[in-house]
Scaffold this motif. Structure first.
Motif, PDB file in Angstrom:
ATOM      1  N   UNK A   1       5.758  49.615  49.076  1.00 46.59           N
ATOM      2  CA  UNK A   1       6.569  49.674  47.743  1.00 46.59           C
ATOM      3  C   UNK A   1       6.063  50.344  46.452  1.00 46.59           C
ATOM      4  N   UNK A   2       4.853  50.063  46.272  1.00 46.13           N
ATOM      5  CA  UNK A   2       4.429  50.711  44.899  1.00 46.13           C
ATOM      6  C   UNK A   2       3.553  51.711  45.222  1.00 46.13           C
TER       7      UNK A   2
ATOM      8  N   UNK B   1       6.509  47.602  53.353  1.00 46.76           N
ATOM      9  CA  UNK B   1       5.620  46.315  52.618  1.00 46.76           C
ATOM     10  C   UNK B   1       5.635  46.482  51.288  1.00 46.76           C
ATOM     11  N   UNK B   2       4.722  45.175  50.555  1.00 48.32           N
ATOM     12  CA  UNK B   2       4.894  45.375  49.172  1.00 48.32           C
ATOM     13  C   UNK B   2       3.844  46.556  48.755  1.00 48.32           C
TER      14      UNK B   2
ATOM     15  N   UNK C   1      -2.096  48.010  42.048  1.00 42.70           N
ATOM     16  CA  UNK C   1      -0.999  48.698  41.461  1.00 42.70           C
ATOM     17  C   UNK C   1      -1.211  49.800  40.352  1.00 42.70           C
TER      18      UNK C   1
ATOM     19  N   UNK D   1      -1.422  44.988  54.086  1.00 40.84           N
ATOM     20  CA  UNK D   1      -0.485  44.545  52.869  1.00 40.84           C
ATOM     21  C   UNK D   1      -1.147  43.991  51.833  1.00 40.84           C
TER      22      UNK D   1
ATOM     23  N   UNK E   1      -5.694  40.627  41.509  1.00 36.71           N
ATOM     24  CA  UNK E   1      -6.150  41.772  42.449  1.00 36.71           C
ATOM     25  C   UNK E   1      -5.293  42.608  42.850  1.00 36.71           C
ATOM     26  N   UNK E   2      -4.062  42.139  43.083  1.00 36.25           N
ATOM     27  CA  UNK E   2      -3.017  43.041  43.548  1.00 36.25           C
ATOM     28  C   UNK E   2      -2.401  43.946  42.329  1.00 36.25           C
ATOM     29  N   UNK E   3      -2.609  43.465  41.124  1.00 34.54           N
ATOM     30  CA  UNK E   3      -2.284  44.133  39.815  1.00 34.54           C
ATOM     31  C   UNK E   3      -3.321  45.206  39.736  1.00 34.54           C
TER      32      UNK E   3
ATOM     33  N   UNK F   1      -1.078  43.912  48.788  1.00 32.86           N
ATOM     34  CA  UNK F   1      -0.487  43.484  47.592  1.00 32.86           C
ATOM     35  C   UNK F   1       0.208  42.022  48.005  1.00 32.86           C
ATOM     36  N   UNK F   2       0.429  41.857  49.112  1.00 32.62           N
ATOM     37  CA  UNK F   2       0.953  40.503  49.762  1.00 32.62           C
ATOM     38  C   UNK F   2      -0.169  39.625  49.749  1.00 32.62           C
ATOM     39  N   UNK F   3      -1.154  39.973  50.445  1.00 33.18           N
ATOM     40  CA  UNK F   3      -2.365  38.913  50.878  1.00 33.18           C
ATOM     41  C   UNK F   3      -3.320  38.798  49.733  1.00 33.18           C
ATOM     42  N   UNK F   4      -3.531  39.580  48.940  1.00 35.50           N
ATOM     43  CA  UNK F   4      -4.388  39.278  47.632  1.00 35.50           C
ATOM     44  C   UNK F   4      -4.005  38.462  46.655  1.00 35.50           C
ATOM     45  N   UNK F   5      -4.907  37.783  46.039  1.00 35.18           N
ATOM     46  CA  UNK F   5      -4.317  36.989  44.733  1.00 35.18           C
ATOM     47  C   UNK F   5      -3.569  38.181  43.865  1.00 35.18           C
ATOM     48  N   UNK F   6      -2.722  37.507  43.272  1.00 37.23           N
ATOM     49  CA  UNK F   6      -2.060  38.467  42.404  1.00 37.23           C
ATOM     50  C   UNK F   6      -2.931  39.292  41.289  1.00 37.23           C
TER      51      UNK F   6
END
Lengths: 129, 407
Positions: free
Chosen positions: B356-357, B352-353, B340, B326, B335-337, B328-333
């Motif tokens: 979800x995307x 999981x997050x 996405x 997951x 990188x999650x962006x 999106x949960x474990x990376x700094x925001x």
């Protein structure tokens, strides 16, 4: 409350891990994750009460979490369980190792700017960000 | 006996009682493992494609379409998959000409690489139990991350040569910025260091080994610590993320310390990898490509490079397959962006997050509970997993084989 500068170090907590396995959308996981553990002296000086909500801000972002006051002494250092909440504060800038700074985050604490967000709300922020 | 996949200890002594095909009771699980077993019945993923509920077959077809349409697909995750699934994933990455990487890329990878390349002396957890008389938990807190580490292997048990266990035969230390539950157990063996203070602490040990005064506050305590290390019959260091994240590009300093200790006594290193089969992925990819992670198969050739690690690859990859992870949960925001913004296919037993995307979600069996296979424990020992219950979803390996057939 007075503003407080701390170095945030993330860590793993067994109760948080268990809550994550049981369901990362649950209230238990949010409670165990959206948390910052402070040194008692730091908390007293800044006027932060155990269990109160605070805004934690770094150069990368900010997040509202609940404050906890630790039994152990660690002035100037605060601990946060590694989670999507702490990850709002981790910089997107990485050095030659390409490993983000999960365990050394310069942050400022101030009065809570809003409620502790649910994990779905954090995700929305990521998608819209 | 069942095997728990809650962490990389892969505890193989789990007793399970079934009632009407469901797990009713278990014995020997730790809190974390119990969470993993209970997750069989919570927040399970359901098949989805482009925002609609679909059947698994349609989700697989859509996933294949996205991945084969990408110029540089990233295949990420793998630390929570069996060796068989990891092999299928590497084969798929090869066929797609894609990039493959796992969580070790921003976790224990740098240290694990030294171990796998034979550049860091290591041993097994059974060696620890039988012979490990001097232990250092460094930037690690097994009580929280690997809850049965101290009771099954490292501190409390009696061993072949250590019949008096922790009371007399074993000496343990913890080096950490936080007085963790493990630090409390080792009590007087706890050294509190400031965040980022690991390099300085290593230098202090090296100074004492060189016969110089260490540049630390409590010189006497440091000298006594190093004297204990020098008397070890078999020493073990268990480095956690605290050490790896603190040293980053200066891991050579840790290698130097281990080499110096080994000039006098045997000292081994077992990295405290988190996910149950991270070591398996690193070793499997290394055997096939010469790289433990961050490998690209573009132009049909395996190439290792930081540009293929998820942190950098998110700037260049145009689709992602995420398996049992997951990010999106474990990376700094930040990188999650980036994740996405590209089409994502998720294969996971749970919601999981990242799911979800994702554009496509393919639910898979929970390995060790609903699907069999094998995995490598944190020390490289192979452990066979057998399914305990019947699940509704296919295994990772089956889904990956089906995707590979159609891309």
């Amino acid at each position: 409350m007075a503003e407080l500068s701390v170095l945030v170090v993330t860590f793993r907590d067994i109760f948080q891990s268990e809550a994550q396995e049981a369901g990362r959308y649950g209230e238990e996981y949010r409670k165990a994750s959206a948390l910052i553990l402070l040194d008692r002296g730091d908390a007293d000086r800044a006027g932060i009460k155990d269990g109160s909500a605070v805004t934690v801000a770094s150069d990368a972002g900010s997040v509202v979490v609940n404050a906890g006051v630790d039994q152990e002494s660690h002035p100037g250092v605060a601990f946060m369980p590694n989670s999507p909440w702490s990850n709002q504060l981790v910089s997107g800038q990485v050095g030659p190792s390409k490993i983000p700074e999960f365990k050394r985050i310069e942050a400022r604490l101030s009065s809570a700017s809003g409620p502790v967000l649910k994990i779905e709300e954090l995700l929305l922020g990521i998608v819209q960000g | 006996m069942a095997v728990c996949t809650g962490c990389s200890l892969l505890c193989d002594d789990i007793e399970v009682t079934l009632e009407s095909g469901r797990i009713a009771r278990t014995k020997n699980l730790c809190r974390k493992g119990l969470g993993r077993f209970r997750s069989l019945y919570s927040e399970r993923a359901s098949p989805r494609a482009d925002g609609s509920e679909v059947d698994v077959g349609d989700a697989i077809s859509r996933a294949a379409e996205i991945l084969s349409g990408a110029k540089r697909p990233l295949l990420f995750g793998w630390s929570n998959s069996t060796l068989e699934a990891q092999q299928a994933g590497i084969a798929l990455a090869r066929k797609l000409g894609g990039v493959i990487d796992d969580t070790s890329s921003f976790c224990q990878g740098p240290l694990m690489e030294l171990v796998i390349r034979g550049q860091m002396p290591t041993g097994t957890l059974d060696d620890v139990r039988n012979f490990g008389d001097t232990l250092i938990y460094w930037g690690s807190d097994p009580t929280s991350s690997h809850p049965r580490h101290m009771s099954r292997f490292s501190y409390f048990p009696r061993g072949e040569k250590l019949q008096k266990g922790f009371e007399e035969d074993r000496t343990a230390f913890a080096v950490d910025v936080r007085e963790s539950p493990t630090a409390k157990i080792v009590a007087d063996g706890y050294f509190q260091i400031p965040p980022g203070g690991d390099a300085e602490f290593i230098e202090a040990i090296l100074s004492v080994l060189d016969g110089k005064m260490p540049k630390v506050q409590d010189k006497k305590r440091m000298i006594s610590f190093v004297t204990t290390l020098k008397k070890a019959k078999m020493g073990f260091i268990f480095p956690g993320l605290g050490l790896v994240y603190s040293l980053k590009d200066r891991l050579d300093l840790f290698s130097q310390l281990v080499a110096r200790l080994n000039e006098g006594v045997p000292f081994r290193v077992i990295p405290m990898v988190g996910h149950y089969n991270m070591r398996g992925f690193n070793q499997t990819l290394f055997e096939q490509t010469g790289g433990i992670n961050q490998v690209s198969f573009a132009d049909g050739e395996a190439r290792r490079g930081q540009e293929n690690g998820i942190i950098s690859a998110l700037d260049s990859c145009d689709a992602a397959l995420v398996v049992g992870s997951d990010p999106v949960s474990s990376l700094p925001a930040a990188f999650a962006r980036k994740l996405a913004k590209i089409p994502v296919v998720v294969m996971d037993p749970h919601r999981n997050l990242t799911a979800d995307l994702a554009r496509v979600v393919i639910p898979t069996a929970l390995s060790g509970l609903e699907a069999g296979g094998a995995a490598l424990r944190m020390d490289g020992v192979r452990v066979e997993l057998a399914p305990v219950v019947e699940g509704a979803s296919p295994s990772d390996a089956e889904v990956l084989a089906r995707i590979r057939e159609v891309v």
